[in-house]
Design a protein around this motif. Structure first.
Motif, short mmCIF file in Angstrom:
data_model
loop_
_atom_site.label_atom_id
_atom_site.label_comp_id
_atom_site.label_asym_id
_atom_site.label_seq_id
_atom_site.Cartn_x
_atom_site.Cartn_y
_atom_site.Cartn_z
N GLU A 141 -2.37 -6.89 -10.09
CA GLU A 141 -3.34 -6.57 -9.03
C GLU A 141 -4.11 -5.32 -9.47
OE1 GLU A 141 -1.64 -6.82 -5.13
OE2 GLU A 141 -1.20 -8.73 -5.47
N GLU A 142 -3.48 -4.42 -9.69
CA GLU A 142 -4.17 -3.02 -9.88
C GLU A 142 -4.88 -3.01 -11.21
OE1 GLU A 142 -4.05 1.31 -9.03
OE2 GLU A 142 -3.89 -0.41 -8.04
N GLU A 148 0.67 -1.32 -0.02
CA GLU A 148 -0.02 -0.04 0.00
C GLU A 148 0.88 1.17 0.13
OE1 GLU A 148 -2.79 -0.01 3.15
OE2 GLU A 148 -3.93 -1.85 2.37
N SER A 181 2.27 1.73 -3.32
CA SER A 181 1.46 2.16 -4.37
C SER A 181 0.91 3.70 -4.07
CB SER A 181 -0.09 1.59 -4.10
OG SER A 181 -1.02 1.88 -4.84
N TYR A 237 -11.74 4.52 -7.40
CA TYR A 237 -12.35 3.04 -7.19
C TYR A 237 -13.81 3.17 -6.72
CZ TYR A 237 -7.46 1.65 -6.86
OH TYR A 237 -6.02 1.47 -7.28
N ALA A 285 -12.34 -4.50 -12.20
CA ALA A 285 -13.49 -5.07 -11.47
C ALA A 285 -14.48 -3.96 -10.89
CB ALA A 285 -12.95 -5.53 -9.95
N VAL A 286 -13.98 -2.78 -10.77
CA VAL A 286 -14.96 -1.77 -10.59
C VAL A 286 -15.59 -0.89 -11.72
CG1 VAL A 286 -14.01 -1.25 -8.17
CG2 VAL A 286 -13.09 0.09 -10.30
N LEU A 299 -6.31 -5.73 -12.13
CA LEU A 299 -7.66 -6.47 -12.09
C LEU A 299 -8.51 -5.76 -11.21
CD1 LEU A 299 -6.02 -9.89 -11.16
CD2 LEU A 299 -7.36 -9.40 -13.25
N ARG A 300 -7.92 -5.01 -10.18
CA ARG A 300 -8.85 -4.23 -9.33
C ARG A 300 -9.68 -2.96 -10.10
NH1 ARG A 300 -7.01 -0.66 -4.13
NH2 ARG A 300 -9.10 -0.14 -3.24
N ILE A 301 -8.93 -2.54 -11.08
CA ILE A 301 -9.42 -1.25 -11.81
C ILE A 301 -10.72 -1.75 -12.72
CG2 ILE A 301 -9.09 0.19 -13.77
CD1 ILE A 301 -6.19 0.82 -12.85
N THR A 351 -3.55 5.83 -13.25
CA THR A 351 -3.07 5.38 -12.18
C THR A 351 -1.62 5.41 -11.91
OG1 THR A 351 -2.58 2.90 -11.11
CG2 THR A 351 -3.12 3.11 -13.53
#
Length: 464
Positions: free
Chosen positions: A422-423, A89, A92, A397, A429-430, A425-427, A416
């Motif tokens: 991971e980033e 974190e 990031s 997000y 996903a939302v 996939l997270r982006i 970003t």
């Protein structure tokens, strides 16, 4: 003698043992008679003759030390996982906090360079731009090392055009070679496969690192990039890449050390050329992640040759196609009259994006956080959204998730500073349609916006 919560379990196992002949192995605790917990391992096996229970044999052993050690390991593992999460974190966050102002510096410099400037002013702007790019390279290396150190690097398998990739790398560095008046060559084996499957981004990063170093440490003479086939079959190939220069060279005693973290050949190199000593360490780790090898041959005062060998599969039909490094030119009017909602809390980046959009005849409306963006979307229609991720009150997000909950299908491009798996996939996903890594060039921004506006227009036509 046992703790109440352990008595029931031990009793149940005992009854099964004497009734059905089941063996058992239970770990229980003594009641709290001391400050330290006492753990006992109870093992038992019933002995029968015909159907009659003769006896129960077994052991009761004090295993307190073993259990306490195991508990310490579990706690240490939990602490390590929490530290890794906090480190991730932090990386990031610091990435975002550093890249955001660099994005503004590069963007504003670009805008100023478009204007007619006097010779000295133009040179000053070029120096600012060069310094910003150097700082960005330093940050990229530091963050990449952190990702590798945390095991966050994942290799992609995409089909890509090898010759095009190498030519793009060569073209991107040719200006630097010309500025230093160095001869700069790209030598390609005619037997190189056209399409291969692997991580094109990592190969680009490796060759960029080695070639940038070669240009950096060469004052006169020549730098070259070469690629040749060592082995080739219908399914795979082994390729050898070599980056050679006529630079300062490396002493034999120091040639192994230069691949270690934070190490340079000697202190004078840092004084004269700068750098953290991470570039080659990262290069070696990325090569080894792909099960390849890298080595150096060098003579002080005469130059160096870095050679790496990597195995690649031939083009595989089911694999995703890599996006070309150099995208084709866009329609100069593709953003004309486009309505863009820019969700960004940094006022300098707001200024840069607004001026760029104005130059492309698009209309920009600003929102300093996700909450403001949601209010604007209730009152007005937009063609596309540029969404920063780290903002006060409501981050990107949460804002993207809320936009999709409202049923709005407007294209969203996330801005970003970190683009790990991971980033991504997270982006996705939302509800983001795409992402743009900071700092970005005006051309990259233009291409992203143009691409998604065109896709939206095509969908609209189909729906009609």
């Amino acid at each position: 003698m046992l703790r109440e919560e352990d008595q029931k379990s031990l009793k149940e196992h005992w009854e099964l043992a004497v009734a059905y002949g089941a063996t058992f192995d239970q770990t229980v605790r003594l009641a709290d008679h001391t400050a330290t917990e006492v753990w006992l391992q109870v093992k038992a096996k019933p002995v029968f003759k015909d159907t009659a229970l003769l006896k129960v044999v077994g052991t009761v052993q004090d295993v307190s030390e073993h259990v306490h050690q195991e508990q310490q390991l579990i706690r240490a593992k939990a602490c390590a996982e929490e530290a890794t999460r906090a480190k991730t974190e932090f990386v990031s966050l610091i990435s975002h906090e550093i890249r955001t102002p660099i994005n503004a510096i590069i963007g504003l410099t670009h805008l100023l360079l478009q204007e007619e400037k006097a010779g000295q002013e133009n040179r000053n702007l070029q120096s600012i731009n060069f310094s910003a790019q150097s700082l960005l390279s330093l940050i990229n290396n530091t963050l990449e090392y952190s990702r590798i150190d945390m095991g966050k690097v994942e290799l992609e398998q995409v089909n890509f055009n090898l010759k095009d990739l190498l030519k793009n790398i060569y073209q991107s560095l040719a200006l630097r070679a010309a500025e230093k008046q160095l001869a700069f060559d790209l030598i390609l084996d005619p037997h190189l496969p056209q399409e291969i499957t692997g991580d094109s981004a990592r190969l680009t990063q490796i060759i960029n690192n080695l070639t940038s170093n070669a240009l950096k440490f060469t004052k006169q003479g020549r730098v070259s990039i070469s690629a040749e086939v060592l082995y080739q079959s219908d399914k795979d190939c082994v390729l050898q890449f070599a980056i050679s220069d006529t630079g300062i060279g490396i002493h034999p005693d120091q040639q192994e050390q230069i691949f270690e973290n934070f190490v340079q050949a000697n202190a004078s190199i840092h004084r004269h050329y700068g750098g953290t000593g991470l570039g080659l360490a990262i290069t070696k780790q990325l090569v080894e992640l792909q099960k390849g090898t890298v080595k150096v041959e060098s003579t002080p005062g005469k130059g160096s040759v870095f050679t790496l060998k990597l195995r690649y599969l031939k083009e595989q039909a089911p694999t995703v196609k890599a996006v070309p490094a150099a995208a084709p030119a866009q329609d100069p009017n593709s953003l004309k009259e486009a309505r863009v909602l820019v969700v960004e809390d940094n006022e300098f980046n707001q200024m840069v994006v607004s001026q760029l959009l104005a130059g492309w005849q698009a209309t920009a409306e600003l929102a300093e956080n996700g909450l403001v963006a949601l209010e604007k979307l209730k009152d007005k229609a937009y063609d596309i959204i540029l969404m920063d991720l780290h903002m006060p009150f409501m981050n990107g997000y949460d804002a993207m998730a809320e936009i999709r909950k409202l049923g709005l299908q407007i294209p969203i491009v996330a801005l970003t500073a970190t683009v790990g798996q991971e980033e991504k996939l997270r982006i996705a996903a939302v509800g983001a349609n795409d992402y743009l890594a900071k700092p970005f060039s005006p051309q990259q921004l233009y291409q992203k916006l143009s691409k998604h506006l065109q896709l939206r227009e095509e969908k609209t036509v189909v729906m009609v």
